[in-house]
Design an enzyme around this catalytic site. Sequence first.
Site: not given
Ligand code: UD1
Length: 455
Positions: A94, A119, A335
């Site tokens: 990511r 993942c 989440v």
């Molecule tokens: C990070 C962590 C991961 C953890 C997650 C939530 C890293 C590398 N990974 O992932 O281990 O499980 O935070 O604590 O730090 N979403 C959208 N649009 C976006 C961004 C996110 O719809 O532009 C959604 C995602 O699909 C998901 C939710 O928001 O359902 C949370 O995602 P996010 O908090 O962004 O997770 P990551 O930063 O990818």
Amino acid sequence: MDVLRIKGGLPLEGRVKAAGAKNSITKLLVASLLSEKKCIFYNVPRIAEVEVTVDLCREIGAEIHWDKEAGIIETQTKELRTSYVPQRFSGSNRIPILMIGALLGRTQEDIIVPTVGGCKIGQRPIDFHIAALEKLGAVIEYRMMKKEGAYFAHAHNGLSGAIIHLPFPSVGATENTILAAARAKGTTVIKNAATEPEIIDLILFLQKMGVIIFVDVDRTIRIQETHHFNEVEHTVITDRIVSASLGMAAISTKGRVFVEGAQHLHMITFLNKLHEIGAGFEVRDNGIEFFYKGPLKGGLHIETDVHPGFMTDWQQPFVVLLTQAYGNSVIHETVYENRFGYAHALKLMGADVELFTQCLGGKECRFASRNFHHSLIVRGPTPLKGREIAIPDLRAGFAYVMAALLAPETSTIGGLQFLDRGYENIVGKLASLGADIVRDRADAHSPSLAIASAS
Ligand code: UD1
């Protein structure tokens, strides 16, 4: 292909050190690109995710020295060599998407970032990142290149502070916006921001760097334009996912393990859930001891959530722990829409788990009526048996290892590239606690060890 062979049934006993947090150091390395000054990081874990991020930052122009034995990285990016993230980083993790936020204020060139990976635990779109960066003045387009697409971003007219309201407190989108805001004119306000400990670690690092940044009430983060950056020394927070995972492995095997470095402050909700099921823990100054103190009680309800809620990365090993508890428990994943991909293999190992598309529990989440299997019931206790299994994603990986530690027969686990991304020296650490575990070459091609999806 490497595999783990684990013969379970032995209690884990002893002392082990939890490494620095993967989800923190990878972002800190990217944040170091904001300035031309030297940054030194301590408590850096030796994991593949850091290798990839170091490689990525070097590509951009960072000079990095990583003392792996001491866990120290020194990095300095006097000037950018390129703002083009090569296609070989496509789908790797990511991190590349955060390059946009980090580099927008440092170059007039296009920043080119290939498709983002990580993942396969849901669709994981990046629409919140794009919308926030565009609000700050970035122009971002997705274009097809030779083989696959890439994001092209620039801010030829500079970035200007704005008020950004995230639709969900996304960790990645909050980080990307903070990074871009540090070099944007005026003040940026992020509302509904994520406030995970790894974000606070990033904020502490940036504050040392010279960025004026506030964490206000109600998930609001304010960042002011920064012109002068300082050299920084920073100790990465301990990995709360690894700490909890080692603790759960100790309890489920009816053992006792002191996890050195485990940070109480970041594990409050997790420890409450351990208390509810009758598991033992003792918080000390330099870590937490986890132990089995009698039959575990099921009847638990867990709803994963953003911080300070129950972390989504804790639920997979917790489900394995609950296979050993008396009674039925309910997990509602709010989440990610697809984070129970590991349940099928657990069933094959003897777990009594069932998936549901409904929101089971107190509240309706974003995935209500959307046909995602995002709730699970686990009935225990059930003995687990050894199997050949392939890891589908990072956190599921540790859940399988834990299940194998409980099964008296030998399990063979493939897909170690997922585990290697986030768990430092997992074989050495578990073996030092008394586990019968070795890393080995797979005997022959086995379909059950083949990986369905790459990260
Ligand atoms: C990070 C962590 C991961 C953890 C997650 C939530 C890293 C590398 N990974 O992932 O281990 O499980 O935070 O604590 O730090 N979403 C959208 N649009 C976006 C961004 C996110 O719809 O532009 C959604 C995602 O699909 C998901 C939710 O928001 O359902 C949370 O995602 P996010 O908090 O962004 O997770 P990551 O930063 O990818």
